[in-house]
Design a protein around this motif. Structure first.
Motif, PDB file in Angstrom:
ATOM      1  N   LEU A   1       1.311  -1.221   0.075  1.00  0.00           N
ATOM      2  CA  LEU A   1       0.044   0.216   0.044  1.00  0.00           C
ATOM      3  C   LEU A   1       0.996   1.557  -0.136  1.00  0.00           C
TER       4      LEU A   1
ATOM      5  N   GLN B   1      -3.616   3.682  -2.930  1.00  0.00           N
ATOM      6  CA  GLN B   1      -4.551   2.928  -2.278  1.00  0.00           C
ATOM      7  C   GLN B   1      -5.711   3.012  -2.731  1.00  0.00           C
TER       8      GLN B   1
ATOM      9  N   PRO C   1      -9.931   1.526  -1.748  1.00  0.00           N
ATOM     10  CA  PRO C   1     -10.590   0.918  -0.972  1.00  0.00           C
ATOM     11  C   PRO C   1     -11.708   0.974  -1.212  1.00  0.00           C
TER      12      PRO C   1
ATOM     13  N   GLY D   1      -5.945  -0.678   3.530  1.00  0.00           N
ATOM     14  CA  GLY D   1      -6.527  -0.372   2.584  1.00  0.00           C
ATOM     15  C   GLY D   1      -7.413  -0.500   2.422  1.00  0.00           C
TER      16      GLY D   1
END
Length: 197
Positions: free
Chosen positions: A37, A41, A43, A66
């Motif tokens: 990471l 990132q 997410p 993450g």
């Protein structure tokens, strides 16, 4: 693209079921994951939750480094900084889901309810929280059942309405780039009930 939002919601709820069932896998928490990471990132969900210490999103959804873009304020109140952060998640990170996570027995809602009769509870900057949550108590006052529980649910609904009013978020919604949902965390069982899809 909206399918990504549905998939993200399923992933959150699957993680919550693991948490409730004591079958957590603690994904994405290794040294290798941390190293992976360092370059950025991606997410899969944004969680706008209450800052209550009993409701940490990564734990209750059994997620790791993450995986979640998390914003927490008392009563998940949205001010300009919070809204800007959520918009950043949409426009810069391309997160396909915003999930508003409320919880039962929310202290910010309780303080707001007390402030109706005792304005001394509204001292200092706490007043901004109370002013933001008060409309949820007004909305909940017309519903049968427990006022505070109804106010927590109404606060989730009204927070989502506030997010939908953002031009950045509204545009992403209209293009099918994101999904917004909300839910209520049960402090006793750990279960998240989706209350707004």
């Amino acid at each position: 693209m909206a399918d990504r939002g549905d998939e993200a919601l399923r992933a959150l709820l699957d993680g919550n079921r693991r948490y409730v069932g004591k079958e957590t896998v603690h994904p994405d928490r290794s040294e290798e994951r941390r190293a992976a990471l360092t370059g950025g990132q991606e997410p899969f969900a944004t969680i706008l939750g209450c800052s209550d210490s009993r409701v940490p999103a990564e734990i209750v959804f059994d997620q790791g480094l993450g995986d979640l873009f998390v914003v927490r304020t008392a009563g998940h109140v949205v001010d300009e900084a919070v809204l800007g952060t959520l918009e950043f998640g949409v426009s810069e990170l391309g997160v396909p889901l915003i999930f508003v996570l409320g919880h039962e027995r929310c202290g910010a809602v309780e303080v707001t309810n007390r402030a109706i009769d005792d304005p001394a509870d509204a001292e200092g900057s706490t007043r901004s929280l109370i002013e933001a949550i008060m409309p949820a108590l007004v909305r909940a006052s017309n519903r049968p059942g427990d006022l505070l529980n109804n106010a927590v649910r109404a606060n989730i609904e009204m927070t989502i309405e506030r997010l939908e009013a953002s031009p950045v978020i509204a545009s992403a919604l209209s293009q099918g780039k994101i999904k917004i949902a909300g839910g209520l965390y049960d402090l006793d069982t750990g279960l998240v009930e989706v209350t707004v899809r």
